[in-house]
Design an enzyme around this catalytic site. Sequence first.
Site, PDB file in Angstrom:
ATOM      1  CG  HIS A 142     -37.079  18.078 -40.043  1.00  0.00           C
ATOM      2  ND1 HIS A 142     -36.151  17.654 -39.116  1.00  0.00           N
ATOM      3  CD2 HIS A 142     -36.914  17.272 -41.122  1.00  0.00           C
ATOM      4  CE1 HIS A 142     -35.451  16.652 -39.615  1.00  0.00           C
ATOM      5  NE2 HIS A 142     -35.883  16.406 -40.825  1.00  0.00           N
ATOM      6  CG  ASN A 193     -31.087  14.987 -39.167  1.00  0.00           C
ATOM      7  OD1 ASN A 193     -31.064  13.907 -38.609  1.00  0.00           O
ATOM      8  ND2 ASN A 193     -32.042  15.316 -40.017  1.00  0.00           N
TER       9      ASN A 193
HETATM   10  N1  LIG Z   1     -36.320   9.461 -44.208  1.00  0.00           N
HETATM   11  C1  LIG Z   1     -36.262  10.144 -43.082  1.00  0.00           C
HETATM   12  O1  LIG Z   1     -35.981   9.601 -41.988  1.00  0.00           O
HETATM   13  C2  LIG Z   1     -36.570  11.622 -43.094  1.00  0.00           C
HETATM   14  C3  LIG Z   1     -36.807  12.275 -41.878  1.00  0.00           C
HETATM   15  C4  LIG Z   1     -37.167  13.634 -41.892  1.00  0.00           C
HETATM   16  C5  LIG Z   1     -37.229  14.303 -43.088  1.00  0.00           C
HETATM   17  N2  LIG Z   1     -36.973  13.657 -44.255  1.00  0.00           N
HETATM   18  C6  LIG Z   1     -37.079  14.411 -45.508  1.00  0.00           C
HETATM   19  O2  LIG Z   1     -38.357  14.131 -46.074  1.00  0.00           O
HETATM   20  C7  LIG Z   1     -38.266  14.219 -47.509  1.00  0.00           C
HETATM   21  C8  LIG Z   1     -38.760  12.925 -48.124  1.00  0.00           C
HETATM   22  O3  LIG Z   1     -37.967  11.873 -47.666  1.00  0.00           O
HETATM   23  P1  LIG Z   1     -38.480  10.352 -47.718  1.00  0.00           P
HETATM   24  O4  LIG Z   1     -37.568   9.586 -46.833  1.00  0.00           O
HETATM   25  O5  LIG Z   1     -39.939  10.302 -47.514  1.00  0.00           O
HETATM   26  O6  LIG Z   1     -38.142   9.991 -49.259  1.00  0.00           O
HETATM   27  P2  LIG Z   1     -38.845   8.900 -50.193  1.00  0.00           P
HETATM   28  O7  LIG Z   1     -37.893   8.655 -51.299  1.00  0.00           O
HETATM   29  O8  LIG Z   1     -39.358   7.755 -49.383  1.00  0.00           O
HETATM   30  O9  LIG Z   1     -40.137   9.661 -50.756  1.00  0.00           O
HETATM   31  C9  LIG Z   1     -40.090  10.725 -51.661  1.00  0.00           C
HETATM   32  C10 LIG Z   1     -41.363  10.627 -52.486  1.00  0.00           C
HETATM   33  O10 LIG Z   1     -41.526  11.850 -53.213  1.00  0.00           O
HETATM   34  C11 LIG Z   1     -42.030  11.522 -54.507  1.00  0.00           C
HETATM   35  N3  LIG Z   1     -41.685  12.643 -55.388  1.00  0.00           N
HETATM   36  C12 LIG Z   1     -40.478  12.950 -55.913  1.00  0.00           C
HETATM   37  N4  LIG Z   1     -40.573  14.094 -56.627  1.00  0.00           N
HETATM   38  C13 LIG Z   1     -41.870  14.504 -56.555  1.00  0.00           C
HETATM   39  C14 LIG Z   1     -42.582  15.598 -57.094  1.00  0.00           C
HETATM   40  N5  LIG Z   1     -41.987  16.526 -57.836  1.00  0.00           N
HETATM   41  N6  LIG Z   1     -43.922  15.686 -56.815  1.00  0.00           N
HETATM   42  C15 LIG Z   1     -44.545  14.752 -56.058  1.00  0.00           C
HETATM   43  N7  LIG Z   1     -43.900  13.692 -55.517  1.00  0.00           N
HETATM   44  C16 LIG Z   1     -42.572  13.579 -55.755  1.00  0.00           C
HETATM   45  C17 LIG Z   1     -41.378  10.191 -54.866  1.00  0.00           C
HETATM   46  O11 LIG Z   1     -42.143   9.495 -55.835  1.00  0.00           O
HETATM   47  C18 LIG Z   1     -41.367   9.491 -53.503  1.00  0.00           C
HETATM   48  O12 LIG Z   1     -42.526   8.694 -53.289  1.00  0.00           O
HETATM   49  C19 LIG Z   1     -36.814  14.553 -47.820  1.00  0.00           C
HETATM   50  O13 LIG Z   1     -36.693  15.941 -47.957  1.00  0.00           O
HETATM   51  C20 LIG Z   1     -36.067  14.068 -46.571  1.00  0.00           C
HETATM   52  O14 LIG Z   1     -34.865  14.771 -46.354  1.00  0.00           O
HETATM   53  C21 LIG Z   1     -36.652  12.322 -44.290  1.00  0.00           C
END
Ligand SMILES: NC(=O)c1ccc[n+]([C@@H]2O[C@H](COP(=O)([O-])OP(=O)(O)OC[C@H]3O[C@@H](n4cnc5c(N)ncnc54)[C@H](O)[C@@H]3O)[C@@H](O)[C@H]2O)c1
Length: 286
Positions: A142, A193
């Site tokens: 993470h 978190n």
């Molecule tokens: N935003 C944060 O601060 C943060 C921090 C740590 C962890 N996370 C985790 O990271 C993950 C992604 O979050 P994010 O903020 O980057 O979201 P985001 O919406 O910016 O990006 C997600 C991406 O995944 C793509 N996607 C969706 N389904 C897919 C699939 N089946 N195959 C390939 N690509 C696919 C989408 O097109 C999108 O570009 C989540 O699990 C979130 O909980 C987020």
Amino acid sequence: MTHDELTRVGVVGGGLMGAGVAEVCARAGLDVVVVETSADSAAAAVDRLTKSLGRAAAKARVESVDAVMQHIDVVTDLTAMADRQLVIEAIVEDERAKVELFRRLDEIVTDPTALLASNTSSIPIMKLGVVTSRPHQVLGIHFFNPVPVLPLVELVPSLLTADEVTEQSRTFVQEMLGKHAIVSQDRAGFIVNALLIPFVLSAIRMLESGFATAEDIDRGLVLGAAHPQGPLALADLIGLDTTKAVAESLYEEFKEPLYASPPLLARMVDAGLLGRKSGRGFHTYD
Ligand SMILES: NC(=O)c1ccc[n+]([C@@H]2O[C@H](COP(=O)([O-])OP(=O)(O)OC[C@H]3O[C@@H](n4cnc5c(N)ncnc54)[C@H](O)[C@@H]3O)[C@@H](O)[C@H]2O)c1
């Protein structure tokens, strides 16, 4: 697999986090393949990567954007993960989508010693591990946003993850990426978190009740508690949809009122006011 042998990394999802993970892996000299859902979202991922690398190049942190981009392929076909030794999933925070993805990755990734990791903020790693034939090879890795900047990574082994897989991941994170690893049990929110989200939700409740303005809440924590940014600006950075999803997972796991998502957060997500990524959340962005 020793860390000398780890050269091929896959990242599923090239959004905010996936692009960041791909960037730090490529900057460490690894060969990276990113999978996105469509040509448009693949182009958006490339754009995100080149912009972020442009900022790093301007600060002389990377030699050139092109040199790093040579290590990264962005594709739309999940079967490109077949030869990967480590796959890091960073798709939307949706349990059903992630479960389905891990099921498919288990079929696609050929190396039986490959690690299958999730960057989920809140979905139990066990739910992803048990749908594969190799739950001992599945764990949470993470990262924190923005990935190229923040040094912390939480490693989250499930009850079934092999100890050597956690240790391999620690070596990857610390020796290859130069980040710091901490280990959390597989509980919603992990360490950071579980402490941070209730704080952000309290700030949203404070705003919602008319207690203070968004500007004053954030200024209070920056100037009075030496936080680098206020809780509402932090929610905008995380993304309000992600903040809400993480709060819901925490509430589902612990049933504590402090994890309950306030109505204002839900309305803003419904309105598409998602924070920095949509240009407007509690604050507005260019
Ligand atoms: N935003 C944060 O601060 C943060 C921090 C740590 C962890 N996370 C985790 O990271 C993950 C992604 O979050 P994010 O903020 O980057 O979201 P985001 O919406 O910016 O990006 C997600 C991406 O995944 C793509 N996607 C969706 N389904 C897919 C699939 N089946 N195959 C390939 N690509 C696919 C989408 O097109 C999108 O570009 C989540 O699990 C979130 O909980 C987020």
